[in-house]
Each structure stands twice: as structure tokens, then as C-alpha cells.
Design an enzyme around this catalytic site. Structure first.
Site, PDB file in Angstrom:
ATOM      1  N   SER A 117       1.203  -1.322   0.123  1.00  0.00           N
ATOM      2  CA  SER A 117      -0.385   0.132   0.039  1.00  0.00           C
ATOM      3  C   SER A 117       0.810   1.431   0.063  1.00  0.00           C
ATOM      4  O   SER A 117      -0.186   2.042  -0.104  1.00  0.00           O
ATOM      5  CB  SER A 117      -0.855   0.425   1.735  1.00  0.00           C
ATOM      6  OG  SER A 117      -0.399   0.264   2.703  1.00  0.00           O
TER       7      SER A 117
ATOM      8  N   HIS B 211      -5.449  -4.048  -1.236  1.00  0.00           N
ATOM      9  CA  HIS B 211      -5.606  -2.539  -2.639  1.00  0.00           C
ATOM     10  C   HIS B 211      -5.387  -2.926  -3.828  1.00  0.00           C
ATOM     11  O   HIS B 211      -5.526  -2.798  -4.957  1.00  0.00           O
ATOM     12  CB  HIS B 211      -5.004  -1.894  -2.072  1.00  0.00           C
ATOM     13  CG  HIS B 211      -4.097  -1.300  -1.078  1.00  0.00           C
ATOM     14  ND1 HIS B 211      -4.622   0.459  -1.391  1.00  0.00           N
ATOM     15  CD2 HIS B 211      -3.923  -1.409   0.285  1.00  0.00           C
ATOM     16  CE1 HIS B 211      -4.699   0.968   0.117  1.00  0.00           C
ATOM     17  NE2 HIS B 211      -4.172  -0.201   0.952  1.00  0.00           N
TER      18      HIS B 211
ATOM     19  N   LYS C 121     -12.447  -0.578   0.698  1.00  0.00           N
ATOM     20  CA  LYS C 121     -11.699   0.286   0.137  1.00  0.00           C
ATOM     21  C   LYS C 121     -12.567   0.957  -1.863  1.00  0.00           C
ATOM     22  O   LYS C 121     -13.654   0.925  -1.975  1.00  0.00           O
ATOM     23  CB  LYS C 121     -10.113  -0.424  -0.517  1.00  0.00           C
ATOM     24  CG  LYS C 121      -9.535   0.415   1.155  1.00  0.00           C
ATOM     25  CD  LYS C 121      -7.853  -1.092   1.315  1.00  0.00           C
ATOM     26  CE  LYS C 121      -6.892  -0.677   1.701  1.00  0.00           C
ATOM     27  NZ  LYS C 121      -8.000   0.663   2.658  1.00  0.00           N
TER      28      LYS C 121
END
Length: 389
Positions: free
Chosen positions: A182, A210, A241
Site C-alpha cells: 500500500s 488494494h 476500499k
């Protein structure tokens, strides 16, 4: 007693501030989106994990409102007592199908998911081998287990093989890596990791927080990107996310692993169930991901545009094609000051410094979104040029 402690804590906070490492929390006065209200003005948001622009998507909001009427606000219970609704089981099934795994267990966050895996599966007879740049939740989860702990340099396959050889006497060995790191936007070499796991009889775990939703041909993450979905034993991830940006996490894994987690994983057993409204909205998000690729394509175009223009402007950005774009500054105080100048220019970004990143490696981590327009991307690049002075 606390009067003494208060002074000590204030001294520590003063040291953090003087080193330029203070992390202020800005208050957003609007829904999460490509443009948000901060400090009394509208600014372009380039620091959220809202990769697909779904945080305020009308269909997602509508599904959440409908779910409140149908399922209520919260469960007021853990899963095994009276905290499991049909919507939880449906989401687990849909995530399993989407990720190509045998089963899925929902958690209140991916931090909890990572915190609940290692202690459940591994003990002193076993070994866990972790990438040096893995997320803090993986590091903390490993600390909770009694397993032998080994580490290899970021994406260094020679060092991973050496650690596998060192742990040859272990009953079980688990290699764990972020799918995407990340702070750097680098992608783990999963095919090479799986090859080593096969050679040395180890399991593979990937935190794909991610990546799921937009990485890979159909957005199913780094295992799909590398063609190794059937060779990965455990995938952990978040609903907070790309998949809507609310909260919640999951472990998608082999059936026996998930069955044991339901019986022994402490964050699962002792935390309230995921709010049903989030589960229902997440189902609608999976519908969107499986019926259109428009957001993924727009995100890729925005990312390529920003990376190319920033490189042309002479900025030091870490290579890659992920929508996490670290703009390397080096000095922590300067990274924070530059973020402030950018905010004055209408671009909301955040400087990252120690302990989030190593000393001397401070950066501004720009995050692209499908919600950004081309003119938003160009405006951000122009602001960086002006903020550099």
C-alpha cells in the site's frame, strides 16, 4: 498518577510535532467522493481508497437504504449466538464465487481478519514467512501466534527460498504477502511465490485489500492477474476500499480453513457481526462489478494519465501501473508542508512519514479513482508543479 503520565505523553507528542511527523485529521463535511468539502471549501480528493468511485454511487446508496428497512441497523450480537442473517451468508457465498475460493468468513475489518488467521492455524510447531513490507495488520496477527516467524526482503524470491529452507522442520509453513503493497503500489510476484510454495510444500496467503475490485482482467485481484487463483490457499481483503469504502473484511480460503476460523478465530467469535446494511450494499457492488467494466477502465486510464504527466513534469514517482502513486519527497517535514500547499491549491493529499514509511522515505501518496475526470487529473498535476515552486 496520571498527572505524571500526562507530562510524559505531552513530551512525546511535542517530539512527534517537532520532527514533522504529526498526522492531523481533517474533517470532511460531505460524502466521500472525487470532490469533498474540507476546511470550508470544495477540493479534489486524491487520497481516499475509493478506487472505483462507489462510496457514494447512487445504486449502492439505494441498496443500503433498502437494507435498513429490511434488515435493521445492527445485529447486537456475534455470529454464533444470534448475529447471522441470510444477507451475511449470501455475501459470503457471493465473495467465494467472485474470488474463486471454496468458502468465505466475514469480519468487521480486514485488520481483524488478518488478526484472526495466524493464531488459529499455526502454533509452535509451525512457521510463517512474511514479506518485510506487509501491512501492519499482518505483522500484528503474526505476533499473536506462537509460530516461528521468518521474514524476507520485499518481493525477494531468493530470500524467500532461503527462509523456506530454514523452516524445513516445521509442521506447517505459511507464506504471507500483500497482493499490492500500500505504500509503494508494487504488486507481489505471486506466480513465483506459488512456485516456491509448491516446491517446498507451503501454503500461500495474500492480503488483497488494494487489488480486489479492479486489479486483474475482471477485477478479481492479484491471484487472477497472475493466473494463480487455484494455487492460493487464503485471501484476505476489505469491503472498505474499492468495494464501496464502508467497513468490513473477509477471509476467503479452503473450506477447512474457513470452518476452523468459525470455531476458533477470536476476532470472529468475539466481535459483533458486520452491519447488515453493509452486507446488502456489498452484494449490490458485486452485481455492478460483474456486469460492467466501465469503472475499472476509467481507473486505469486515469492512473496512466497521472503517472505519465507526473513523470514528464520531473517528479520522482515509484514505477508501476497501480492507482497508488507515491510521489517521493524524502524529508518528512517537507512532505507535510507540500501537502498543505497542495490543499491551498484545491488538491487534498496527505504526506506519509515515519513510522508509516521508513525514515528518509517520506512521500505524498496519490490515489486515483474512477470518479476522477481527465480535467481533475490534469489539475492535480498542475498543482504539484506549482506546489514544488
Amino acid at each position: 498518577m496520571f498527572s505524571n503520565v500526562r507530562g510524559q505523553l505531552r513530551a512525546t507528542l511535542d517530539e512527534i510535532a517537532e520532527a514533522g511527523l504529526l498526522k492531523p485529521e481533517r474533517v470532511i463535511t460531505t460524502p466521500q467522493s472525487a470532490e469533498v468539502g474540507v476546511a470550508g471549501r470544495e477540493v479534489l480528493n486524491f487520497c481516499a481508497n475509493n478506487y472505483l468511485g462507489l462510496a457514494d454511487h447512487p445504486e449502492v446508496v439505494a441498496a443500503a437504504k433498502e437494507a435498513l428497512d429490511r434488515w435493521g441497523f445492527g445485529m447486537a450480537s456475534v455470529r454464533f449466538i444470534c448475529g447471522t442473517q441470510e444477507v451475511h451468508k449470501e455475501l459470503e457465498s457471493r465473495l467465494s464465487d467472485f474470488l474463486g475460493m471454496e468458502d468465505t468468513v466475514l469480519y468487521s475489518s480486514c485488520f481483524d481478519a488478518n488478526g484472526g488467521v495466524f493464531e488459529t492455524l499455526l502454533d509452535a510447531q509451525d512457521a510463517v514467512i512474511s514479506d518485510a513490507l506487509n501491512h501492519a495488520s499482518i505483522i500484528d496477527g503474526i505476533r499473536l501466534s506462537k509460530a516461528q516467524r521468518l521474514r524476507y526482503a520485499n518481493r525477494d524470491m531468493a530470500e524467500l527460498e532461503a527462509r523456506l529452507k530454514e523452516s524445513s522442520e516445521a509442521r506447517r509453513r505459511l507464506i504471507v504477502t500483500d497482493g499490492v503493497f500500500s505504500m509503494d503500489g508494487y504488486v507481489a510476484p505471486l506466480r513465483e511465490i506459488c512456485d516456491l510454495a509448491d516446491r517446498y510444500d507451503a501454503m500461500v496467503m495474500v492480503d488483497d485489500s488494494h487489488a480486489v475490485g479492479f486489479v486483474g482482467p475482471t477485477g478479481r485481484g492479484t491471484p487472477e492477474l497472475h493466473g494463480v487463483t487455484d494455487r492460493v490457499d487464503i485471501i484476505t481483503g476489505t469491503l472498505g476500499k474499492a468495494l464501496g469504502g464502508a467497513s468490513g473484511g473477509y477471509v476467503a480460503a479452503r473450506a477447512e480453513i474457513c470452518a476452523l476460523l468459525r470455531q476458533r478465530s477470536r476476532p470472529y467469535l468475539f466481535s459483533n457481526s458486520l452491519a447488515p446494511v453493509i452486507a446488502a450494499a456489498s452484494l449490490r457492488i458485486l452485481d455492478l462489478l460483474e456486469t460492467t467494466s466501465e469503472a475499472r477502465e476509467r481507473l486505469r486510464a486515469n492512473t496512466a494519465r497521472f503517472r505519465a504527466k507526473m513523470t514528464e513534469a520531473g517528479f520522482d514517482i515509484l514505477p508501476g501501473d497501480h492507482p497508488i502513486v507515491p510521489v517521493m519527497i524524502g524529508d518528512a517535514a517537507e512532505a507535510g508542508a507540500m501537502a498543505e500547499r497542495l490543499l491551498d491549491l484545491g488538491i487534498y493529499v496527505v504526506g506519509f512519514s515515519y513510522p508509516v514509511v521508513p525514515h528518509g522515505r517520506a512521500r505524498i501518496r496519490v490515489q486515483l479513482s474512477a470518479a476522477h475526470r481527465e480535467e481533475d487529473v490534469d489539475r492535480a498535476v498542475d498543482a504539484f508543479v506549482r506546489a514544488r515552486g
